[in-house]
Design a protein around this motif. Sequence first.
Motif, PDB file in Angstrom:
ATOM      1  N   GLY A  85       0.790  -1.216   0.000  1.00 38.41           N
ATOM      2  CA  GLY A  85       0.000   0.000   0.000  1.00 38.41           C
ATOM      3  C   GLY A  85       0.821   1.263   0.000  1.00 38.41           C
ATOM      4  N   SER A 113      -5.723   4.241   7.346  1.00 32.94           N
ATOM      5  CA  SER A 113      -6.404   2.946   7.307  1.00 32.94           C
ATOM      6  C   SER A 113      -5.948   2.057   6.155  1.00 32.94           C
ATOM      7  CB  SER A 113      -7.922   3.157   7.206  1.00 32.94           C
ATOM      8  OG  SER A 113      -8.263   3.792   5.977  1.00 32.94           O
ATOM      9  N   THR A 114      -5.320   2.639   5.136  1.00 28.71           N
ATOM     10  CA  THR A 114      -4.943   1.842   3.965  1.00 28.71           C
ATOM     11  C   THR A 114      -3.448   1.757   3.726  1.00 28.71           C
ATOM     12  OG1 THR A 114      -5.050   3.743   2.462  1.00 28.71           O
ATOM     13  CG2 THR A 114      -7.090   2.494   2.809  1.00 28.71           C
ATOM     14  N   LEU A 269     -10.034   0.664  -3.458  1.00 22.93           N
ATOM     15  CA  LEU A 269      -9.348   1.854  -2.967  1.00 22.93           C
ATOM     16  C   LEU A 269     -10.293   3.049  -2.919  1.00 22.93           C
ATOM     17  CD1 LEU A 269      -6.384   2.232  -2.077  1.00 22.93           C
ATOM     18  CD2 LEU A 269      -5.959   3.302  -4.296  1.00 22.93           C
ATOM     19  N   ARG A 272     -12.744   2.814  -0.029  1.00 21.83           N
ATOM     20  CA  ARG A 272     -12.121   3.162   1.250  1.00 21.83           C
ATOM     21  C   ARG A 272     -12.017   4.682   1.404  1.00 21.83           C
ATOM     22  NH1 ARG A 272      -9.145  -1.148   3.427  1.00 21.83           N
ATOM     23  NH2 ARG A 272      -8.765   0.212   5.212  1.00 21.83           N
TER      24      ARG A 272
END
Length: 291
Positions: A85, A113-114, A269, A272
Amino acid sequence: MDVELRHLRAFASVARHRSFSRAAEELLITQPALSRTIAQLEGNLSVRLLDRSSRHVELTDTGAEFLVHVERVLATLDQALAVAGHRVTLRLGFSWLLPDPWAQQAVGLFEESTAATVALTRTDDPLQALRRRILDIAVVRGDFDAPRGSRTLHLFDEPRIAVCSEHSDLTRLGHLAWTDVRYWPLVVNTVSGTTGPWSWPADQRPAQIIETANYDEWLETVAANRGIGIVPEAAQRRSRHPAVRYVPLTDAPPSPVSLVHMPDARRTLIRRFLDAAVQAAASGAAPSTTH
């Protein structure tokens, strides 16, 4: 065995919450769909993992042992995704001043969070850039014609304010009514402006329209006293020009702020980021439209 990642995540969520309803909320799926997924997993493994006989969902002995390995697998996978990521970038486009503090909070929540990053791209026409797949998501103000096949998420509304030259007669007024804008020449950004003749009924539109092609042209035209402009109130805080003045605008409809994206592009993605954007808006980071 035809066991997929979705089966493992579904099982781990139900086991963690001891509830199908709460797990379905976490996974953003319906409870019947979650039940089918668990049933598929148990069918593929030919074992019962969950005991549904009581009021609360409980793990069977086999399910408890299986959960230990599932959590280890998911943790390892999440670590691998986090490493990857750091090299993933979401392209967020805008034409003029991102709303604050919403933008900073949304980007922060998403990146945390990603482990992905957000590349902020200013462009005169973010919708055109979205059509050409130069952007993944576009922040768009005002009313607009969305690209064919795109999806739109309305975030919040921004209050409007009038802008004029320091030499304009408007500076001598304490405020300007929305219905009185028609008596003034109106400078419009035809590419990404939030206010234009389309903002009023045909019989209430300003008689004189001065068109510009981007925000800088719009601002300098207002500063040159060619007409007045209408923009979100954020401009008063963040866009300073020595030759312009801001005048309160009463009874003006708020200007909507939306996110636009193509549904077939980087779906996970984008989802999110949309989640982070909604969370930031709900947390009070959106501007207030009350006066």
